[in-house]
Scaffold this active site. Structure first.
Site, PDB file in Angstrom:
ATOM      1  N   SER A  15       0.866  -1.190   0.000  1.00 26.99           N
ATOM      2  CA  SER A  15       0.000   0.000   0.000  1.00 26.99           C
ATOM      3  C   SER A  15       0.896   1.232   0.000  1.00 26.99           C
ATOM      4  O   SER A  15       1.710   1.391  -0.910  1.00 26.99           O
ATOM      5  CB  SER A  15      -1.009  -0.028   1.145  1.00 26.99           C
ATOM      6  OG  SER A  15      -0.401   0.090   2.415  1.00 26.99           O
ATOM      7  N   HIS A  42      -3.021  -1.393  -2.729  1.00 24.77           N
ATOM      8  CA  HIS A  42      -4.175  -0.649  -2.236  1.00 24.77           C
ATOM      9  C   HIS A  42      -4.081   0.797  -2.713  1.00 24.77           C
ATOM     10  O   HIS A  42      -3.098   1.485  -2.444  1.00 24.77           O
ATOM     11  CB  HIS A  42      -4.227  -0.677  -0.710  1.00 24.77           C
ATOM     12  CG  HIS A  42      -4.714  -1.971  -0.162  1.00 24.77           C
ATOM     13  ND1 HIS A  42      -4.675  -2.283   1.172  1.00 24.77           N
ATOM     14  CD2 HIS A  42      -5.284  -3.055  -0.774  1.00 24.77           C
ATOM     15  CE1 HIS A  42      -5.184  -3.496   1.365  1.00 24.77           C
ATOM     16  NE2 HIS A  42      -5.546  -3.976   0.198  1.00 24.77           N
ATOM     17  N   ASP A 134      -2.957  -4.435   6.955  1.00 29.11           N
ATOM     18  CA  ASP A 134      -3.423  -5.092   5.740  1.00 29.11           C
ATOM     19  C   ASP A 134      -2.444  -6.188   5.327  1.00 29.11           C
ATOM     20  O   ASP A 134      -1.228  -6.013   5.376  1.00 29.11           O
ATOM     21  CB  ASP A 134      -3.551  -4.073   4.599  1.00 29.11           C
ATOM     22  CG  ASP A 134      -4.584  -3.011   4.903  1.00 29.11           C
ATOM     23  OD1 ASP A 134      -5.595  -3.345   5.520  1.00 29.11           O
ATOM     24  OD2 ASP A 134      -4.375  -1.839   4.522  1.00 29.11           O
TER      25      ASP A 134
END
Length: 335
Positions: A15, A42, A134
């Site tokens: 991300s 992401h 995540d």
């Protein structure tokens, strides 16, 4: 254990700060890299991703957006599309609009779970730079099915929270400095491994089925997922259920990790505070207007003036608090 299975896939999640790490990784992988690479980054929904083109130019391997129903082939980098989960089933890519997970679609965890179920010991899971937790549950899934897991060394990360959280969760087999990533992945890809030994995991299979479903047509019995957590889903306001892995699902199917849920609640609280601040300012202004009309000498005017003073004081206290929050260093509020 008989070593008769080869590595077949590297599932990569990133991300914040992950683009630079992905470019470095793609630049280090050799032209004869023997396994497929699937990538989820992401990013904000609605924005068209140029990541596949960037990675295609970065190194020797072909990189392209994954297409629905496309067989996964070795030596190719497949990149998840905007606003679609990338799910792997029967060595085939599927793009789905299943419920968001921690506010994301595509989701790192959704990709990792599907790879764990489809490839078992033949899978490599890699988590790069990023915030919150995540991908941690996804790495755990890959490991539970016999695959090997790795993270970028947090010391090399622009945002080290994702790899750090995975290390603290005990789901990481290898911590790899960024300059050594290509050589380390080539070594792991060349390994032979044993056949799948893990037992079926009902929760893992259920979460994978939810991610594969349509956005508004997820069919599962939420009451069997887990006990009510006592929290509301930030996406839809529904009741969240606690899963065995310490993550959460609502009746619609939206998934949340603990860290992402806490961050979403921070956003909700701050939004509510800004609404309260606006309401207090408007109340003070209205009270002052009514006080002027009623006249300062009368009882009614004094009541309106007192109401205005009280609202102004409350608004200033709240404004001071919000100012202090936004003056903190970024790392104090972003992870």
């Amino acid at each position: 254990m008989t070593l008769d299975t080869k590595r077949e896939i590297v599932a990569v999640g990133a991300s914040a700060g992950g683009v630079q790490a992905l470019i470095s990784m793609a630049g280090m992988l050799p032209r004869d890299f023997p396994v497929a690479v699937v990538v989820v980054l992401h990013f904000s929904g609605g924005a068209k991703s140029a990541l596949a083109g960037i990675l295609d130019r970065a190194g020797a391997l072909r990189a392209r957006p994954a297409e629905n129903g496309e067989p996964i082939e070795p030596g190719v980098i497949y990149v998840a599309s905007t606003d679609r989960h990338l799910i792997i089933d029967d060595r085939t890519a599927y793009l789905t609009d299943g419920p968001t997970e921690s506010g994301h679609r595509p989701s790192i965890n959704a990709l990792f779970r599907s790879v764990a179920l489809d490839y078992g010991p033949a899978a490599i899971g890699l988590l790069l730079s990023g915030v919150l937790d995540d991908g941690v549950a996804g790495l755990a899934a890959i490991r539970s099915q016999g695959g090997v897991t790795a993270v970028q060394d947090p010391a090399d990360c622009i945002f080290p929270a994702m790899p750090t959280n995975a290390i603290h969760a005990g789901v990481v087999d290898h911590v790899i400095p960024l300059p050594e990533l290509g050589a380390a992945l080539s070594k792991l890809a060349a390994e032979q491994v044993g056949q799948r030994q893990a037992q079926p995991d009902a929760n893992l299979e259920l979460e994978n089925r939810i991610a594969r479903g349509a956005k508004f047509a997820v069919d599962f019995d939420a009451d069997k997922v887990g006990q009510p957590a006592g929290f509301s889903c930030p996406d839809c306001g529904g009741t969240l259920m606690t899963l065995s892995r310490g993550s959460f699902r609502c009746r619609i199917g939206h998934g949340w990790t603990a860290e992402a849920l806490l961050k979403a609640q921070d956003v909700e609280v701050e939004s509510a505070l800004w609404v309260a601040l606006r309401s207090l300012d408007e109340k003070a202004k209205l009270s002052e207007t009514l006080a002027d009309r009623a006249g300062a000498a009368g009882a009614l005017g004094q009541r309106y003036a007192a109401s205005a003073k009280e609202a102004r004081h409350a608004a200033q206290v709240l404004r001071d608090h919000l100012s202090q929050v936004h003056e903190r260093p970024p790392e104090a509020v972003s992870e």
